[in-house]
Motif scaffolding. Structure first.
Motif, short mmCIF file in Angstrom:
data_model
loop_
_atom_site.label_atom_id
_atom_site.label_comp_id
_atom_site.label_asym_id
_atom_site.label_seq_id
_atom_site.Cartn_x
_atom_site.Cartn_y
_atom_site.Cartn_z
N GLU A 143 0.84 -1.20 0.00
CA GLU A 143 0.00 0.00 0.00
C GLU A 143 0.87 1.24 0.00
O GLU A 143 1.91 1.28 0.66
CB GLU A 143 -0.91 0.01 1.24
N LEU A 144 0.44 2.25 -0.75
CA LEU A 144 1.13 3.54 -0.81
C LEU A 144 0.12 4.64 -0.54
O LEU A 144 -1.01 4.61 -1.04
CB LEU A 144 1.76 3.77 -2.18
N ARG A 145 0.55 5.62 0.24
CA ARG A 145 -0.28 6.79 0.52
C ARG A 145 0.50 8.03 0.09
O ARG A 145 1.55 8.33 0.64
CB ARG A 145 -0.64 6.86 2.00
N VAL A 146 -0.03 8.72 -0.91
CA VAL A 146 0.71 9.81 -1.56
C VAL A 146 -0.15 11.06 -1.59
O VAL A 146 -1.33 11.01 -1.94
CB VAL A 146 1.11 9.42 -2.99
N ALA A 147 0.45 12.19 -1.24
CA ALA A 147 -0.21 13.49 -1.41
C ALA A 147 0.52 14.27 -2.48
O ALA A 147 1.74 14.14 -2.65
CB ALA A 147 -0.20 14.27 -0.10
N ALA A 148 -0.22 15.08 -3.23
CA ALA A 148 0.39 15.90 -4.28
C ALA A 148 -0.34 17.23 -4.37
O ALA A 148 -1.56 17.29 -4.18
CB ALA A 148 0.34 15.18 -5.62
N SER A 149 0.40 18.28 -4.65
CA SER A 149 -0.23 19.57 -4.91
C SER A 149 -0.99 19.47 -6.23
O SER A 149 -0.67 18.63 -7.08
CB SER A 149 0.81 20.69 -4.96
N PRO A 150 -2.02 20.29 -6.44
CA PRO A 150 -2.89 20.12 -7.61
C PRO A 150 -2.17 20.16 -8.95
O PRO A 150 -2.48 19.39 -9.85
CB PRO A 150 -3.88 21.28 -7.49
N THR A 151 -1.20 21.06 -9.10
CA THR A 151 -0.51 21.12 -10.39
C THR A 151 0.31 19.85 -10.63
O THR A 151 0.42 19.39 -11.76
CB THR A 151 0.42 22.35 -10.44
N VAL A 152 0.86 19.28 -9.57
CA VAL A 152 1.58 18.02 -9.69
C VAL A 152 0.61 16.87 -9.96
O VAL A 152 0.89 15.97 -10.76
CB VAL A 152 2.40 17.74 -8.41
N ALA A 153 -0.55 16.92 -9.30
CA ALA A 153 -1.54 15.85 -9.44
C ALA A 153 -2.15 15.79 -10.83
O ALA A 153 -2.66 14.74 -11.24
CB ALA A 153 -2.64 16.02 -8.39
N THR A 154 -2.10 16.90 -11.56
CA THR A 154 -2.70 16.90 -12.90
C THR A 154 -1.68 16.72 -14.01
O THR A 154 -2.05 16.64 -15.18
CB THR A 154 -3.46 18.22 -13.16
N SER A 155 -0.39 16.65 -13.66
CA SER A 155 0.62 16.52 -14.71
C SER A 155 1.63 15.42 -14.38
O SER A 155 1.63 14.35 -14.97
CB SER A 155 1.33 17.86 -14.93
N PHE A 156 2.47 15.65 -13.41
CA PHE A 156 3.58 14.75 -13.10
C PHE A 156 3.10 13.42 -12.52
O PHE A 156 3.50 12.33 -12.97
CB PHE A 156 4.54 15.44 -12.13
N LEU A 157 2.25 13.48 -11.49
CA LEU A 157 1.89 12.27 -10.74
C LEU A 157 1.20 11.20 -11.58
O LEU A 157 1.51 10.01 -11.43
CB LEU A 157 1.02 12.65 -9.54
N PRO A 158 0.25 11.53 -12.47
CA PRO A 158 -0.40 10.47 -13.24
C PRO A 158 0.57 9.60 -14.03
O PRO A 158 0.38 8.39 -14.12
CB PRO A 158 -1.35 11.24 -14.17
N HIS A 159 1.62 10.21 -14.58
CA HIS A 159 2.62 9.42 -15.33
C HIS A 159 3.25 8.37 -14.42
O HIS A 159 3.40 7.21 -14.79
CB HIS A 159 3.71 10.35 -15.88
#
Length: 310
Positions: free
Chosen positions: A96-112
């Motif tokens: 299991e992983l629990r990750v937080a991301a700022s919105p700009t990261v969540a819409t660009s970097f994180l999905p990849h």
């Protein structure tokens, strides 16, 4: 002989303390109220102390109860990490992983990173939360989050946490496509009189906005709409004559598909980089370390793609 403390009792106690009533906690736990009440009574008997103040309107933790909540959560985190390690050793590819991301990261970097990681480890479960620096720090320290991937200044020093820049970036003013400012080369001082929209959930959005102007020796603009919804902030700029601040990397990500365009700036813009923050590496499970490697891999690929387009 003192009765042993059971993990289920700790979970039940934390759930009741956080819910404020046995009824709400029992519903969350999918148990009967009587079984939850009995579990907590047995825990109090084992410890020889009252853990909850009980009133007609609900419950609150005693001093001993508050101390136990922190320890109980730490135990839960350690057990989760142990399960992750064992699963990795067994080659099950679970955890299991629990990750937080700022919105700009969540819409660009994180999905990849998430999509790549899940292709090779489909059994790993993930919880993704929205959160920016520094608001995510308490949950990282408590082990309630494994990672936070956020926009941060050039460098941060947070005791007990590790910090690594994944992408070096700057923020830039942006407007809707075909806005009069879109093709104009301008200075930050010329934008003080514009109407601004900034995303602000917690402190980071306002900090970035104000520090951008302060770094240029300017007072922040007086006309500002602050949005706690990133989607709303983007929509206002897409449909109106507003200016906002966004990371350049986000605007370069074609998959984001925002109808926004960066303004060509003559004023140097301050660094706000994409960084990953976590507990010390030796405290992370094998699954966490594998995800960290994936984050680094995605960052390297973005840098290569950007270089190829330049």
């Amino acid at each position: 002989m003192t009765a042993p403390i059971k993990l289920s009792q700790l979970r039940h106690f934390v759930a009741v303390a956080e819910a404020g009533t046995v009824r709400h906690a029992a519903k969350t736990l999918h148990l009967s109220q009587s079984s939850v009440t009995k579990s907590i009574q047995q825990l109090e008997e084992a410890l020889g102390v009252e853990l909850l103040h009980r009133t007609p309107h609900g419950v609150t933790p005693t001093a001993a109860g508050r101390a136990l909540i922190g320890r109980a959560k730490a135990v839960e985190v350690e057990l989760r990490e142990a399960r992750n390690d064992i699963d990795q050793i067994l080659g099950a590819g679970t955890g299991e992983l629990r990750v937080a991301a700022s919105p700009t990261v969540a819409t660009s970097f994180l999905p990849h990173a998430v999509l790549n990681f899940k292709r090779s480890r489909p059994k790993v479960t993930m919880q993704l939360h929205e959160g920016g620096y520094p608001d995510v720090l308490p949950k990282l320290r408590k082990g309630e989050l494994d990672f936070a991937i956020c926009l941060v200044p050039e460098w941060i020093d947070e005791e007990g946490l590790e910090f690594e820049i994944l992408l070096r970036d700057t923020v830039t003013p942006a407007v809707r496509v075909q806005h009069p400012f879109e093709r104009r080369r301008t200075r930050l001082a010329d934008l003080r009189g514009a109407d601004w929209v900034i995303y602000r959930r917690g402190r980071t959005g306002r900090d970035i906005f104000e520090q951008t102007f302060v770094a240029a020796g300017l007072e922040p603009p007086p006309s500002v709409i602050e949005c706690s919804s990133f989607a709303c902030a983007v929509a206002l700029v897409e449909r109106g004559d507003y200016v906002t601040l966004l990371p350049r990397q986000l605007l370069a990500d074609r998959a984001a598909r925002y109808n926004l365009s960066p303004i060509t700036m003559l004023t140097p813009m301050p660094s706000w980089n994409v960084a990953v923050i976590s507990r010390p590496r030796h405290e992370l499970s094998a699954v966490c370390l594998a995800f960290l490697d994936e984050l680094r891999s995605v960052a390297r690929q973005i840098v290569l793609d950007h270089g190829a387009r330049s």
